[in-house]
Design a protein around this motif. Structure first.
Motif, short mmCIF file in Angstrom:
data_model
loop_
_atom_site.label_atom_id
_atom_site.label_comp_id
_atom_site.label_asym_id
_atom_site.label_seq_id
_atom_site.Cartn_x
_atom_site.Cartn_y
_atom_site.Cartn_z
N MET A 96 -24.87 12.51 -28.27
CA MET A 96 -26.26 12.96 -28.15
C MET A 96 -26.27 14.32 -27.45
O MET A 96 -25.46 14.57 -26.56
N PRO A 150 -29.11 16.11 -25.60
CA PRO A 150 -30.49 16.16 -25.10
C PRO A 150 -30.91 17.58 -24.76
O PRO A 150 -30.08 18.43 -24.39
N VAL A 177 -23.83 14.00 -24.25
CA VAL A 177 -23.84 12.60 -23.82
C VAL A 177 -23.07 11.78 -24.85
O VAL A 177 -23.47 11.70 -26.02
N LEU A 192 -21.48 8.13 -26.17
CA LEU A 192 -21.78 6.71 -26.02
C LEU A 192 -21.00 5.87 -27.01
O LEU A 192 -20.56 6.34 -28.06
N THR A 228 -21.56 2.55 -29.07
CA THR A 228 -22.63 1.66 -29.50
C THR A 228 -22.20 0.21 -29.62
O THR A 228 -23.04 -0.66 -29.86
N THR A 261 -20.95 13.92 -20.32
CA THR A 261 -21.07 12.68 -19.58
C THR A 261 -21.18 11.53 -20.55
O THR A 261 -20.99 11.70 -21.76
N THR A 262 -21.48 10.34 -20.03
CA THR A 262 -21.68 9.17 -20.88
C THR A 262 -23.08 8.62 -20.64
O THR A 262 -23.66 8.80 -19.57
N GLN A 263 -23.60 7.90 -21.63
CA GLN A 263 -24.98 7.44 -21.55
C GLN A 263 -25.17 6.41 -20.44
O GLN A 263 -26.21 6.36 -19.79
N THR A 264 -24.16 5.60 -20.22
CA THR A 264 -24.25 4.55 -19.22
C THR A 264 -22.85 4.18 -18.77
O THR A 264 -21.87 4.80 -19.20
N GLN A 309 -20.08 8.34 -16.45
CA GLN A 309 -20.52 7.32 -15.51
C GLN A 309 -19.42 6.28 -15.32
O GLN A 309 -18.41 6.29 -16.01
N VAL A 340 -29.03 11.71 -17.50
CA VAL A 340 -28.81 10.28 -17.78
C VAL A 340 -28.30 9.54 -16.54
O VAL A 340 -28.49 8.32 -16.43
#
Length: 281
Positions: free
Chosen positions: A50, A52, A62, A64, A66, A91-94, A125, A274
């Motif tokens: 992503m 943003p 970002v 991620l 899924t 970075t990472t989403q979560t 993260q 995020v």
């Protein structure tokens, strides 16, 4: 009972073949018309990217997964290409979750190439390990002449709020930063049930959360003083264009507080957007 084969479906001597997650993603940037711009993007499987909208002139990437986490046999790969003169934050989403694995480990590969005079801040993260997780991860960053990078990775051993105590898990984490093909920093971390059971100061000393931060840049050693000034605990060292910080804490929240302070100093910026939704101060 499977009436076609005559075999008990719960027969552990012939375990069913489990579905595994696969994902690869690549993102590239170049410097054009006075700004850092997207040059290429590709995604397949569970790996996604992503981009943003953020204020300022430093794009945020970002990454991620899924599939919702990593278990035995999963394969995940990300590649970042940062062109000369660019600055990018990735970075990472979560938090990435390492779930129980049967035999075969999950594998994650992150590779980044950073052009002359460019900079990458790689700030994923935290990784959260669950009971019986089995994860192998490799991070490789290649710097051209004059390039810089900041790497920060953190690990949380079980969810204290859920009453979890991690007793059995395996993690092999290898990190390498090279400049012009020559290693400038290498770090390997290995965790297994023996380490988790040993409460000595030579190992985890009761810590349930830990992090490593590495800045490779001209004058990086000058950050040692400011970082030490904000840390009540933690090890900081600096030499020859490197600043290394190691943190540990009894749980993820106090680790996040320390890490946030360190990263604001080393980046001169606010944390990625995020992160601010994930409990980071």
């Amino acid at each position: 009972m499977d009436v076609r084969s005559g075999r008990n479906m719960l027969d552990t001597t012939h375990p069913p073949r489990m579905q595994r997650s696969r994902g690869t993603a690549m993102v590239a940037f170049h410097h054009a018309r006075g700004a850092t711009r997207l040059a290429d993007l590709a995604m397949a499987g569970s790996a996604k990217v992503m981009l943003p909208r953020v204020p300022g002139d430093v794009p945020e990437v970002v990454l991620l997964n899924t599939s919702g986490g990593l278990t035995g046999g999963d394969r995940l790969s990300f590649q970042l290409q940062i062109g000369a003169g660019c600055r990018v934050l990735a970075t990472t989403q979560t938090a990435e979750r390492g779930y129980a694995a049967l035999g075969v480990p999950a594998q994650v590969l992150v590779r980044a190439s950073i052009g002359a005079g460019a900079r990458l801040d790689w700030l994923p993260q935290e990784t959260l390990l669950y009971q019986d997780a089995h994860l192998e991860r490799r991070t490789e960053i290649d710097l051209a002449t004059g390039a810089e990078c900041l790497l920060a990775e953190s690990l949380v051993l079980g969810r204290q709020a859920m009453g979890e105590t991690l007793r059995s898990a395996t993690l092999q984490d290898r990190r390498m930063i090279r400049r012009d093909g020559r290693p400038v920093w290498a770090d390997s971390f290995y965790l297994d049930g023996g380490v988790l059971a040993d409460g000595s100061a030579a190992l985890l000393n009761g810590a349930r959360a830990l992090a490593v931060v590495c800045l490779v840049a001209q004058g990086a050693e000058d950050a040692v003083g400011p970082v030490r000034a904000v840390l009540g605990d933690g090890a900081v060292s600096g030499w020859d264009g490197r600043c290394i910080v190691r943190l540990c804490a009894p749980d993820g929240w106090p680790l996040r507080q320390q890490l946030a302070q360190v990263l604001r100093i080393l980046t001169g910026r606010q944390l990625p957007r995020v992160w601010q939704g994930g409990g980071f101060p």
